[in-house]
Design an enzyme around this catalytic site. Structure first.
Site, PDB file in Angstrom:
ATOM      1  CG  HIS A   1      -5.797  -2.712  -0.675  1.00  0.00           C
ATOM      2  ND1 HIS A   1      -4.636  -3.284  -0.200  1.00  0.00           N
ATOM      3  CD2 HIS A   1      -5.631  -1.361  -0.552  1.00  0.00           C
ATOM      4  CE1 HIS A   1      -3.813  -2.312   0.207  1.00  0.00           C
ATOM      5  NE2 HIS A   1      -4.392  -1.137  -0.007  1.00  0.00           N
ATOM      6  CD  GLU A   2      -7.025   1.072  -3.257  1.00  0.00           C
ATOM      7  OE1 GLU A   2      -7.109   2.044  -2.497  1.00  0.00           O
ATOM      8  OE2 GLU A   2      -5.950   0.498  -3.502  1.00  0.00           O
TER       9      GLU A   2
ATOM     10  CG  HIS B   1      -7.376   2.503   1.863  1.00  0.00           C
ATOM     11  ND1 HIS B   1      -6.480   2.775   2.865  1.00  0.00           N
ATOM     12  CD2 HIS B   1      -6.668   1.880   0.890  1.00  0.00           C
ATOM     13  CE1 HIS B   1      -5.273   2.333   2.505  1.00  0.00           C
ATOM     14  NE2 HIS B   1      -5.360   1.783   1.312  1.00  0.00           N
TER      15      HIS B   1
ATOM     16  CB  CYS C   1      -0.883  -0.032   1.251  1.00  0.00           C
ATOM     17  SG  CYS C   1      -1.980   1.377   1.405  1.00  0.00           S
TER      18      CYS C   1
HETATM   19 ZN    ZN Z   1      -3.846   0.870   0.281  1.00  0.00          ZN
END
Ligand code: ZN
Length: 157
Positions: free
Chosen positions: A135-136, A139, A93
């Site tokens: 993954h995003e 966030h 990341c």
């Molecule tokens: Zn990330």
């Protein structure tokens, strides 16, 4: 003009907040459209395959991913389906520099979102693209891959 945004790195409380949805009026604004273009430009500059608004210091539900057909901007995304089948894959990341680890995620997902033109879209993704979207999307909920990873490695410069 799209510019390169400053990247927030771990630990920073901005990365840990739950981000807010973007309202319709904002989506149509010039300023927001420009922010989306900046997200894409920053992702590309940093050789990332995904980049989320909190990583640029804004707690709003927007991220971008890079695909072979170009960047896709996801506004107010919702993962509406996740396969039971999961797999481990190596992740890193931009906000957690020099760190890598294996994360287990659904192999296949369906995600609903609004694109940068304000149009409702739905995408089915698998493999790497499914991993990046998950993954995003994490966030936007204040979750980092290191919270879920095993075999975490720190690469010394
Ligand atoms: Zn990330």
């Amino acid at each position: 003009m799209a510019k390169i945004l400053k990247i927030i790195t771990n630990p920073n409380p901005i990365l840990r907040k739950v981000s807010k949805n973007v309202d319709e009026k904002t989506i149509k604004s010039k300023e927001f459209k420009n922010f989306c273009a900046c997200l894409v430009a920053t992702m590309k500059k940093k050789d990332g395959i995904g980049f989320a608004a909190p990583q640029a210091g804004k707690n709003i539900r927007v991220f971008t991913i890079d695909t072979k057909d170009g960047a896709i901007v996801f506004i107010n995304p919702k993962i509406i389906k996740k396969s039971w089948a999961k797999e481990w894959s190596e992740e890193g990341c931009i906000s957690v520099p020099q760190v890598f680890g294996k994360v287990k995620r659904s192999k296949k997902i369906v995600c609903e979102y609004i694109d940068e033109h304000g149009k409702k879209e739905k995408i089915e993704a698998n493999g790497l693209m499914a991993t990046v979207i998950q993954h995003e999307n994490d966030h936007l909920d204040g979750i980092l891959f290191i919270d879920k990873a095993k075999e975490i490695q720190k690469i010394e410069e």
